[in-house]
Design a protein around this motif. Structure first.
Motif, PDB file in Angstrom:
ATOM      1  N   PRO A 136      33.683  36.666  21.785  1.00 23.78           N
ATOM      2  CA  PRO A 136      32.613  37.114  20.889  1.00 23.78           C
ATOM      3  C   PRO A 136      32.188  36.008  19.921  1.00 23.78           C
ATOM      4  O   PRO A 136      32.957  35.101  19.617  1.00 23.78           O
ATOM      5  CB  PRO A 136      33.236  38.283  20.141  1.00 23.78           C
ATOM      6  CG  PRO A 136      34.695  38.099  20.266  1.00 23.78           C
ATOM      7  CD  PRO A 136      34.960  37.300  21.500  1.00 23.78           C
ATOM      8  N   TRP A 187      27.371  37.943  13.095  1.00 21.49           N
ATOM      9  CA  TRP A 187      26.789  39.187  13.568  1.00 21.49           C
ATOM     10  C   TRP A 187      25.431  38.917  14.145  1.00 21.49           C
ATOM     11  O   TRP A 187      25.027  39.348  15.157  1.00 21.49           O
ATOM     12  CB  TRP A 187      26.702  40.209  12.436  1.00 21.49           C
ATOM     13  CG  TRP A 187      26.200  41.525  12.920  1.00 21.49           C
ATOM     14  CD1 TRP A 187      24.939  42.022  12.783  1.00 21.49           C
ATOM     15  CD2 TRP A 187      26.938  42.523  13.650  1.00 21.49           C
ATOM     16  NE1 TRP A 187      24.855  43.257  13.366  1.00 21.49           N
ATOM     17  CE2 TRP A 187      26.056  43.598  13.908  1.00 21.49           C
ATOM     18  CE3 TRP A 187      28.232  42.619  14.110  1.00 21.49           C
ATOM     19  CZ2 TRP A 187      26.449  44.750  14.595  1.00 21.49           C
ATOM     20  CZ3 TRP A 187      28.624  43.747  14.788  1.00 21.49           C
ATOM     21  CH2 TRP A 187      27.739  44.806  15.024  1.00 21.49           C
ATOM     22  N   ARG A 228      26.247  42.453  20.798  1.00 20.71           N
ATOM     23  CA  ARG A 228      27.567  43.075  20.660  1.00 20.71           C
ATOM     24  C   ARG A 228      27.916  43.894  21.904  1.00 20.71           C
ATOM     25  O   ARG A 228      29.051  43.867  22.370  1.00 20.71           O
ATOM     26  CB  ARG A 228      27.634  43.987  19.441  1.00 20.71           C
ATOM     27  CG  ARG A 228      27.356  43.342  18.086  1.00 20.71           C
ATOM     28  CD  ARG A 228      28.234  42.169  17.687  1.00 20.71           C
ATOM     29  NE  ARG A 228      27.931  40.909  18.300  1.00 20.71           N
ATOM     30  CZ  ARG A 228      27.006  40.021  17.875  1.00 20.71           C
ATOM     31  NH1 ARG A 228      26.259  40.263  16.829  1.00 20.71           N
ATOM     32  NH2 ARG A 228      26.834  38.869  18.509  1.00 20.71           N
ATOM     33  N   TYR A 253      33.172  40.007  12.362  1.00 20.36           N
ATOM     34  CA  TYR A 253      31.991  39.140  12.322  1.00 20.36           C
ATOM     35  C   TYR A 253      31.593  38.876  10.872  1.00 20.36           C
ATOM     36  O   TYR A 253      31.698  39.757  10.020  1.00 20.36           O
ATOM     37  CB  TYR A 253      30.794  39.821  12.990  1.00 20.36           C
ATOM     38  CG  TYR A 253      30.988  40.141  14.444  1.00 20.36           C
ATOM     39  CD1 TYR A 253      30.555  39.253  15.432  1.00 20.36           C
ATOM     40  CD2 TYR A 253      31.583  41.329  14.838  1.00 20.36           C
ATOM     41  CE1 TYR A 253      30.727  39.546  16.775  1.00 20.36           C
ATOM     42  CE2 TYR A 253      31.757  41.636  16.183  1.00 20.36           C
ATOM     43  CZ  TYR A 253      31.330  40.736  17.138  1.00 20.36           C
ATOM     44  OH  TYR A 253      31.494  41.030  18.461  1.00 20.36           O
ATOM     45  N   LEU A 275      33.843  45.374  14.245  1.00 17.69           N
ATOM     46  CA  LEU A 275      33.325  46.144  15.368  1.00 17.69           C
ATOM     47  C   LEU A 275      34.482  46.848  16.062  1.00 17.69           C
ATOM     48  O   LEU A 275      35.438  46.209  16.504  1.00 17.69           O
ATOM     49  CB  LEU A 275      32.595  45.238  16.364  1.00 17.69           C
ATOM     50  CG  LEU A 275      32.048  45.931  17.610  1.00 17.69           C
ATOM     51  CD1 LEU A 275      31.033  47.014  17.256  1.00 17.69           C
ATOM     52  CD2 LEU A 275      31.434  44.910  18.554  1.00 17.69           C
TER      53      LEU A 275
END
Length: 174
Positions: free
Chosen positions: A170, A174, A160, A106, A119
Motif C-alpha cells: 500500500p 491517502w 485503497r 496512511y 484502513l
C-alpha cells in the motif's frame, strides 16, 4: 560497587547537580511550550467492507462530493477498531459480526491537515439490514463491484480498494 543508573529505561541522561536539573527543566518547559503551537494530529478510520460476493460498501456524503469508504474520526476514549465498527453501523447500516482487521496506516495531507487514517477491512459482511443511521450525513450507501464503482468514486477510494484486493504494497499517503 558501581551505582545503578536512576532509570535504565529512560532516554534522559542522569541528572547531575543543580545546573543539570535546571537545564533539564528548561528543556521540558520549552517542549511543553512548543506543543501549544504545534498543529494537532487527528486520527480517522475508513472501512473496506466486502460482502460474500466480493462487492464493496461505498457511501455518498451530503457534505463532500464523491463516493467513499465509510469512515470518520476516532472519538475520545474510543479505540480505532470500535470507531470503524461504529462508522459501519452509522454510515452503512452494517452490524459487523467480528472485528475488522487493520490493513494499513496512511498519512492524509488533504487541505494541509495533519491527519492519519487507519484502513480496516471486513470480509463476508451481510448487506445492510437497515438504512444508514445518519440520514443527514449519508445520501446513499450501497455495495458495488470493486472493478466498477459508481461514477464519482474518489481516486483515493479506488486506490485503497485496489491495494486491498491486489495484495500489493500500500501507499503511505491517502
Amino acid at each position: 560497587m558501581p551505582r545503578a543508573p536512576e532509570d535504565a529505561s529512560s532516554d534522559l541522561p542522569p541528572k547531575r547537580g543543580a545546573l543539570g536539573r535546571l537545564h533539564l527543566l528548561a528543556g521540558q518547559t520549552a517542549s511543553m511550550a512548543l506543543e501549544l503551537f504545534r498543529p494537532r494530529l487527528s486520527l480517522g478510520v475508513r472501512l473496506l467492507a466486502l460482502d460474500g460476493g466480493g462487492q464493496v460498501l461505498l457511501v455518498r456524503h451530503s457534505y463532500v462530493p464523491g463516493w467513499h469508504l465509510p469512515g470518520g474520526g476516532v472519538e475520545p476514549g474510543e479505540t480505532a477498531r470500535s470507531a470503524a465498527m461504529r462508522e459501519a453501523r452509522e454510515e452503512g447500516g452494517l452490524d459487523l459480526v467480528g472485528p475488522p482487521e487493520l490493513f494499513h496506516v496512511y498519512a492524509n495531507r488533504t487541505l494541509g491537515r495533519h491527519d492519519h487514517v487507519l484502513l480496516f477491512v471486513a470480509r463476508d459482511v451481510a448487506p445492510a439490514a437497515r438504512p444508514p443511521m445518519s440520514r443527514l450525513e449519508i445520501r446513499e450507501a450501497g455495495f458495488f463491484a470493486p472493478n466498477a464503482p459508481p461514477d464519482g468514486t474518489t481516486a483515493a477510494t479506488r486506490n485503497r480498494i485496489a491495494e486491498v484486493l491486489s495484495g500489493g504494497t500500500p501507499a503511505d499517503l491517502w
